[in-house]
Design a protein around this motif. Structure first.
Motif, PDB file in Angstrom:
ATOM      1  N   ALA A 308       0.795  -1.326  -0.095  1.00  0.00           N
ATOM      2  CA  ALA A 308      -0.132   0.086  -0.088  1.00  0.00           C
ATOM      3  C   ALA A 308       0.804   1.321   0.050  1.00  0.00           C
ATOM      4  O   ALA A 308       0.509   2.207  -0.837  1.00  0.00           O
ATOM      5  CB  ALA A 308      -0.801  -0.063   1.048  1.00  0.00           C
ATOM      6  N   ALA A 309       2.166   1.166   0.891  1.00  0.00           N
ATOM      7  CA  ALA A 309       2.783   2.325   0.784  1.00  0.00           C
ATOM      8  C   ALA A 309       3.567   2.583  -0.450  1.00  0.00           C
ATOM      9  O   ALA A 309       3.800   3.928  -0.904  1.00  0.00           O
ATOM     10  CB  ALA A 309       3.824   2.626   2.145  1.00  0.00           C
ATOM     11  N   LEU A 310       3.990   1.596  -1.006  1.00  0.00           N
ATOM     12  CA  LEU A 310       4.711   1.666  -2.426  1.00  0.00           C
ATOM     13  C   LEU A 310       3.913   2.203  -3.543  1.00  0.00           C
ATOM     14  O   LEU A 310       4.169   3.047  -4.179  1.00  0.00           O
ATOM     15  CB  LEU A 310       5.418   0.365  -2.531  1.00  0.00           C
ATOM     16  N   ALA A 311       2.694   1.543  -3.406  1.00  0.00           N
ATOM     17  CA  ALA A 311       1.582   2.019  -4.524  1.00  0.00           C
ATOM     18  C   ALA A 311       1.202   3.497  -4.188  1.00  0.00           C
ATOM     19  O   ALA A 311       1.155   4.435  -5.200  1.00  0.00           O
ATOM     20  CB  ALA A 311       0.622   1.415  -4.417  1.00  0.00           C
ATOM     21  N   GLU A 312       1.195   4.099  -3.184  1.00  0.00           N
ATOM     22  CA  GLU A 312       0.860   5.420  -2.891  1.00  0.00           C
ATOM     23  C   GLU A 312       2.143   6.471  -3.290  1.00  0.00           C
ATOM     24  O   GLU A 312       1.837   7.424  -3.890  1.00  0.00           O
ATOM     25  CB  GLU A 312       0.646   5.730  -1.337  1.00  0.00           C
ATOM     26  N   ARG A 313       3.363   5.784  -2.927  1.00  0.00           N
ATOM     27  CA  ARG A 313       4.484   6.524  -3.244  1.00  0.00           C
ATOM     28  C   ARG A 313       4.520   6.814  -4.819  1.00  0.00           C
ATOM     29  O   ARG A 313       4.708   7.711  -5.432  1.00  0.00           O
ATOM     30  CB  ARG A 313       5.661   5.852  -2.577  1.00  0.00           C
ATOM     31  N   MET A 314       4.552   5.808  -5.241  1.00  0.00           N
ATOM     32  CA  MET A 314       4.921   5.484  -6.843  1.00  0.00           C
ATOM     33  C   MET A 314       3.818   6.096  -7.764  1.00  0.00           C
ATOM     34  O   MET A 314       3.784   6.762  -8.641  1.00  0.00           O
ATOM     35  CB  MET A 314       5.244   4.128  -7.125  1.00  0.00           C
ATOM     36  N   GLY A 315       2.535   5.847  -7.071  1.00  0.00           N
ATOM     37  CA  GLY A 315       1.521   6.424  -7.917  1.00  0.00           C
ATOM     38  C   GLY A 315       1.234   7.990  -7.907  1.00  0.00           C
ATOM     39  O   GLY A 315       0.588   8.510  -8.635  1.00  0.00           O
ATOM     40  N   GLY A 316       1.913   8.753  -6.781  1.00  0.00           N
ATOM     41  CA  GLY A 316       1.995  10.099  -6.633  1.00  0.00           C
ATOM     42  C   GLY A 316       3.119  10.750  -7.330  1.00  0.00           C
ATOM     43  O   GLY A 316       3.146  11.928  -7.369  1.00  0.00           O
ATOM     44  N   MET A 317       4.189   9.973  -8.111  1.00  0.00           N
ATOM     45  CA  MET A 317       5.299  10.431  -8.944  1.00  0.00           C
ATOM     46  C   MET A 317       4.863  11.204 -10.152  1.00  0.00           C
ATOM     47  O   MET A 317       3.935  10.489 -10.861  1.00  0.00           O
ATOM     48  CB  MET A 317       5.963   9.659  -9.233  1.00  0.00           C
ATOM     49  N   ARG A 318       5.162  12.238 -10.489  1.00  0.00           N
ATOM     50  CA  ARG A 318       4.687  12.973 -11.658  1.00  0.00           C
ATOM     51  C   ARG A 318       5.517  12.505 -12.659  1.00  0.00           C
ATOM     52  O   ARG A 318       6.729  12.367 -13.127  1.00  0.00           O
ATOM     53  CB  ARG A 318       5.044  14.683 -11.400  1.00  0.00           C
ATOM     54  N   VAL A 319       4.713  12.465 -13.860  1.00  0.00           N
ATOM     55  CA  VAL A 319       5.207  11.919 -15.232  1.00  0.00           C
ATOM     56  C   VAL A 319       5.039  12.957 -16.160  1.00  0.00           C
ATOM     57  O   VAL A 319       4.096  13.919 -16.249  1.00  0.00           O
ATOM     58  CB  VAL A 319       4.389  10.728 -15.787  1.00  0.00           C
ATOM     59  N   GLY A 320       6.151  13.006 -16.905  1.00  0.00           N
ATOM     60  CA  GLY A 320       6.324  14.113 -18.078  1.00  0.00           C
ATOM     61  C   GLY A 320       7.610  14.218 -18.469  1.00  0.00           C
ATOM     62  O   GLY A 320       8.441  13.490 -18.337  1.00  0.00           O
ATOM     63  N   ARG A 321       7.633  15.241 -19.359  1.00  0.00           N
ATOM     64  CA  ARG A 321       8.809  15.511 -20.223  1.00  0.00           C
ATOM     65  C   ARG A 321       9.999  16.025 -18.925  1.00  0.00           C
ATOM     66  O   ARG A 321       9.800  16.509 -18.294  1.00  0.00           O
ATOM     67  CB  ARG A 321       8.668  16.603 -20.982  1.00  0.00           C
ATOM     68  N   GLY A 322      11.218  15.298 -19.497  1.00  0.00           N
ATOM     69  CA  GLY A 322      12.193  15.258 -18.265  1.00  0.00           C
ATOM     70  C   GLY A 322      12.748  16.674 -17.981  1.00  0.00           C
ATOM     71  O   GLY A 322      13.373  16.891 -16.893  1.00  0.00           O
ATOM     72  N   GLN A 323      12.433  17.672 -18.772  1.00  0.00           N
ATOM     73  CA  GLN A 323      13.111  18.909 -18.685  1.00  0.00           C
ATOM     74  C   GLN A 323      12.053  19.807 -17.775  1.00  0.00           C
ATOM     75  O   GLN A 323      12.339  21.155 -17.637  1.00  0.00           O
ATOM     76  CB  GLN A 323      13.393  19.673 -19.932  1.00  0.00           C
ATOM     77  N   ASP A 324      10.971  19.229 -17.558  1.00  0.00           N
ATOM     78  CA  ASP A 324       9.755  20.056 -16.998  1.00  0.00           C
ATOM     79  C   ASP A 324       9.948  20.038 -15.475  1.00  0.00           C
ATOM     80  O   ASP A 324      10.495  19.031 -14.863  1.00  0.00           O
ATOM     81  CB  ASP A 324       8.408  19.576 -17.473  1.00  0.00           C
ATOM     82  N   ASP A 325       9.830  21.243 -14.785  1.00  0.00           N
ATOM     83  CA  ASP A 325       9.912  21.245 -13.295  1.00  0.00           C
ATOM     84  C   ASP A 325       8.907  20.511 -12.640  1.00  0.00           C
ATOM     85  O   ASP A 325       7.687  20.122 -12.999  1.00  0.00           O
ATOM     86  CB  ASP A 325       9.387  22.741 -12.697  1.00  0.00           C
ATOM     87  N   GLY A 326       9.600  19.683 -11.652  1.00  0.00           N
ATOM     88  CA  GLY A 326       8.726  18.831 -10.607  1.00  0.00           C
ATOM     89  C   GLY A 326       8.516  17.442 -11.431  1.00  0.00           C
ATOM     90  O   GLY A 326       7.924  16.544 -10.786  1.00  0.00           O
TER      91      GLY A 326
END
Length: 485
Positions: A308-326
């Motif tokens: 549950a903790a790993l799913a919460e942590r990984m599910g909250g990671m922001r996906v996008g272009r590598g050069q974008d903030d955050g």
């Protein structure tokens, strides 16, 4: 088109100290995996270009081997400083050509540059030994010599670190080389070659041949008796072919091949620390690493909390272009990678696994796949036996330590492994019982330039980094000296 850093790149072949077009004038495009736009057009070298590069390396070998160790070390140190000064430029270049977020790319630059500093210091510590013969009457002397011209074949996932991890010890040992970077991410290696040119590395010591004809280039060079060593990082099937090809000329080999790393969490582990270690071990480089945690074996008593903790942590990671903030998770390197990972997840769900987060390919453009956590993964599912090379964490449970060890070792691979426990005796037992070249205890990060990196079984042989790394580029000559009286 994404803008490349100014002044950091010459997208041509680097042979004998000269930047030149490919022999047949052909080129290939390097794409930005975030939007599939063309980043640069690069010279597409042929077998003839590879031979020209080896010619240059052979011509430079004698003088380079005779160059003072301190001078070789100072060149490496200067390159380390130059790359460090240009961290932002190199990080942007890495992020553009292979997708990883800028912060992580900057970390790779620091890690990759450190190999140059480490081997700058090792260059002056190459030594043999002197001893009396046990029976008396003579002295035994050993001398270390550079192995000679090398072929260094690097992968796409760590464009600077995989180059410097091979180039650094070769230069320190007094070897010349032909570097063949992966066609997916050749730009960073070309930028590294430009740095070495700027800091005064003699012409012909380092040659770079970019090419989409990997098999043609490598087989041509390995058939040449002048080539004395091959260092390869990549897949096990390709590595096996190179081992076969090396037999004709009996070339020295370093093979860093595939992995299937187990991440074992025992009942006494600090679960919060294990989750953070899991994120580091799984999500570094979007999971596109041979050391990435591939199978999560979690004790049944803590599996629910950990999952549950790993799913919460990984599910909250922001996906996008590598050069974008955050952004924490960039694109995968190519469309084929997305397709293969999605198929593994689909098959695992069909086998009975449950998706806790992720698990669906987003709309394009770009080669994105979301961080995904699966639980209740059957042991026989393909995702439990295949190197995933992506941001997917399959979790299954175990009951006893013996069961964990048996399942962890039940693979043809033996590169990296991870164990989380607070029991010191178990720590020692696991380090001794796991059939892996590297064991991380309560950490999700194993790689360090001062440590010997490499695996056992189908993960290859030889070590890169550490005191052991330079030995891969040295031969030993024994000299027997008769002493009268």
């Amino acid at each position: 088109m994404s803008a490349l850093p100014d002044g950091i790149l010459t997208p041509r072949l680097y042979i004998g100290g000269t930047w030149r077009d490919a022999d047949e004038g052909e080129t290939f495009d390097v794409l930005d995996p975030a939007d599939e736009s063309v980043l640069a057009t690069v010279a597409d070298g042929t077998a003839d270009d590879a031979v020209a590069a080896l010619d240059a390396a052979v011509a430079a070998q004698r003088d380079w081997a005779r160059t003072a160790p301190r001078e070789r070390g100072e060149i490496l140190r200067a390159a380390y400083e130059r790359i460090t000064e240009r961290t932002d430029d190199f990080a942007r270049l890495i992020s553009l050509e292979m997708g990883k977020p800028l912060k992580e790319a900057a970390g790779e630059v620091a890690y990759g540059a450190e190999f140059l500093r480490w081997f700058a210091e090792e260059a002056v510590r190459i030594h043999g030994r002197w001893m009396d013969a046990p029976a008396g009457g003579s002295r035994l002397l050993t001398v270390k010599k550079p192995v000679g011209p090398c072929l260094l074949i690097t992968p796409w996932n760590f464009p600077i670190a995989m180059a410097t991890r091979k180039i650094g010890p070769a230069i320190a040992a007094g070897c010349t080389m032909v570097v063949k970077p992966a066609a997916l991410t050749p730009l960073t290696t070309l930028a590294v070659a430009q740095v070495f040119e700027e800091v005064g590395l003699p012409a012909g010591v380092l040659n770079v041949v970019t090419s989409t004809r990997s098999g043609e280039v490598s087989s041509t060079l390995m058939a040449d008796e002048r080539l004395r060593k091959v260092s390869f990082t990549g897949s096990t099937p390709v590595g096996k072919k190179l081992v076969e090809q090396s037999s004709e000329q009996l070339q020295r080999l370093s093979m860093e091949l595939g992995g299937n790393a187990p991440f074992i969490v025992f009942e006494d582990a600090d679960v919060d620390a294990a989750v953070e270690g899991a994120v580091l071990a799984k999500m570094r480089n979007m999971g596109e690493a041979c050391t990435a945690a591939n199978r999560f074996l979690v004790h049944e008593s803590v599996a629910a909390d950990f999952s549950a903790a790993l799913a919460e942590r990984m599910g909250g990671m922001r996906v996008g272009r590598g050069q974008d903030d955050g952004v924490e998770v960039g694109p995968l390197v190519q469309a084929k990678a997305v397709e293969e990972i999605d198929q593994l997840v689909t098959d695992a769900v069909h086998d009975g696994a449950r998706v806790l987060t992720g698990g669906a390919v987003p709309d394009g453009p770009g080669y994105f796949y979301p961080p995904t956590v699966l639980t209740d993964v059957p042991h026989e599912s393909a995702i439990a036996t295949t190197e995933i090379f992506g941001p997917v964490a399959p979790i299954s449970t175990f009951t006893t330590e013996d069961e964990a060890v048996e399942r962890a070792n039940a693979t043809e691979y033996g590169l990296a492994s991870y164990v989380f426990t607070r029991d010191i005796e178990r720590t020692i037992r696991m380090a001794e019982r796991l059939d892996y070249g590297m064991v991380g205890i309560n950490t999700g990060l194993l790689s360090n330039p001062a440590a010997p990196f490499g695996g056992v079984k189908q993960s290859g042989f030889g070590r890169e980094g550490g005191f052991e790394g330079i030995e891969e580029y040295l031969e030993t000559t024994y000299v027997g000296i008769a002493v009268g009286g």
